[in-house]
Design a protein around this motif. Structure first.
Motif, mmCIF file in Angstrom:
data_model
loop_
_atom_site.group_PDB
_atom_site.id
_atom_site.type_symbol
_atom_site.label_atom_id
_atom_site.label_comp_id
_atom_site.label_asym_id
_atom_site.label_seq_id
_atom_site.Cartn_x
_atom_site.Cartn_y
_atom_site.Cartn_z
ATOM 1 N N LEU A 266 -7.164 -17.538 1.316
ATOM 2 C CA LEU A 266 -8.853 -18.150 0.481
ATOM 3 C C LEU A 266 -8.052 -19.581 -0.445
ATOM 4 N N ASP B 232 -3.516 -24.166 -2.122
ATOM 5 C CA ASP B 232 -4.712 -25.501 -3.538
ATOM 6 C C ASP B 232 -4.692 -26.337 -2.497
ATOM 7 N N ARG C 31 -2.711 -15.244 -1.764
ATOM 8 C CA ARG C 31 -3.916 -15.385 -0.876
ATOM 9 C C ARG C 31 -3.660 -17.095 -0.917
ATOM 10 N N MET C 32 -3.899 -17.396 -2.121
ATOM 11 C CA MET C 32 -4.376 -18.815 -2.725
ATOM 12 C C MET C 32 -3.533 -19.944 -1.327
ATOM 13 N N ASP D 227 -10.965 -21.553 -9.811
ATOM 14 C CA ASP D 227 -11.606 -20.843 -9.159
ATOM 15 C C ASP D 227 -10.896 -19.294 -8.960
ATOM 16 N N PHE D 228 -10.435 -19.110 -8.719
ATOM 17 C CA PHE D 228 -8.909 -17.636 -8.967
ATOM 18 C C PHE D 228 -9.266 -17.316 -10.241
ATOM 19 N N PRO E 94 -3.163 -13.273 -5.803
ATOM 20 C CA PRO E 94 -2.977 -15.050 -5.972
ATOM 21 C C PRO E 94 -1.979 -15.181 -4.321
ATOM 22 N N ALA F 54 -7.713 -24.030 -7.373
ATOM 23 C CA ALA F 54 -7.587 -22.943 -6.960
ATOM 24 C C ALA F 54 -7.567 -21.935 -7.838
ATOM 25 N N ASP G 100 -11.804 -13.555 -11.094
ATOM 26 C CA ASP G 100 -10.812 -12.599 -11.401
ATOM 27 C C ASP G 100 -11.792 -12.208 -12.619
ATOM 28 N N ALA H 174 -8.618 -7.759 -9.477
ATOM 29 C CA ALA H 174 -8.282 -9.233 -9.884
ATOM 30 C C ALA H 174 -7.912 -9.929 -7.451
ATOM 31 N N LEU H 175 -7.838 -11.000 -7.649
ATOM 32 C CA LEU H 175 -8.200 -11.311 -6.256
ATOM 33 C C LEU H 175 -6.271 -11.676 -6.177
#
Length: 224
Positions: A87, A118, A115-116, A95-96, A113, A92, A100, A110-111
């Motif tokens: 993502l 930035d 996957r982040m 937005d995360f 992290p 980021a 979340d 939660a997503l």
């Protein structure tokens, strides 16, 4: 191909822990860092008033989100669009953090992290000490900003997609491998039989220097 999703949110404020909510989510699918044309976008009823200070930034008012779906109603579709892809977002963590908080309110996890990705961090690495907000990066990469009068999430995603491509070196502007044969013919080399070849004069010192240079090359390909 490698799939990723680039996304952006607009919110009622800066801190979800103080009750600020998401009012817009936009996301763009990428394959090999290039947009595919698949988009997710929705306005969201935040179940609270949108402060005028926030509206001045993104242009969204309480009237704009009246009657729009609440986050719980769009969460499943958003997660389906995200899939298990990396993502991408600018700053980021912001937005995360908001997503979340919204997922937490409806009992969803939660997503991850991990996957982040930035783009702000990528930009700071590439341009240390320089302004690296979205406007500054678009100007630096000569990306058209004329439509960006407010922080619309979908437009920001489209601009960020171009910025992300530049940050990752995924595409050279104006370089088209699908150019037609007529265009390629314009740059095709043709031998001109009417031209008289001209010998380049080389003096003894230049010839000696060239020979010494060639002799210093280890295992040259022309001797294999």
């Amino acid at each position: 191909m490698t799939r990723a999703v680039l996304f952006d949110t607009e919110t009622t404020g800066l801190d979800p822990l103080n009750g600020d909510r998401v009012i817009e989510v936009a996301a763009i699918e990428l394959h090999n860092d290039l947009p595919t044309g698949k988009v997710f976008h929705t306005l969201i009823d935040p179940e609270r008033e949108i402060p005028s200070d926030a509206s001045r930034i993104h242009g969204i008012t309480s009237a704009d989100v009246a009657g729009k779906p609440k986050f719980a109603a769009i969460a499943a579709d958003l997660l389906a669009f995200f899939g298990d892809a990396p993502l991408v977002a600018h700053n980021a963590a912001f937005d995360f953090g908001f997503l979340d908080a919204e997922f937490g309110r409806i009992g969803r996890p939660a997503l991850d992290p991990a996957r982040m990705i930035d783009t702000l961090a990528l930009a700071k690495t590439r341009f240390p000490g320089m302004p690296n907000n979205l406007d500054a990066l678009c100007r630096r990469f000569e990306i058209d900003l004329t439509a960006r009068t407010t922080h619309n999430a979908l437009l920001d995603c489209k601009l960020l997609a171009d910025v992300y491509v530049e940050l990752t070196g995924g595409r050279q502007r104006g370089f088209d491998l699908n150019a037609d044969s007529a265009a390629l013919a314009l740059v095709e080399y043709r031998h001109d039989a009417t031209r008289t070849p001209r010998r380049m004069a080389v003096n003894a010192a230049e010839a000696e220097a060239h020979a010494a240079f060639v002799a210093a090359i280890k295992a040259p390909v022309w001797q294999r």
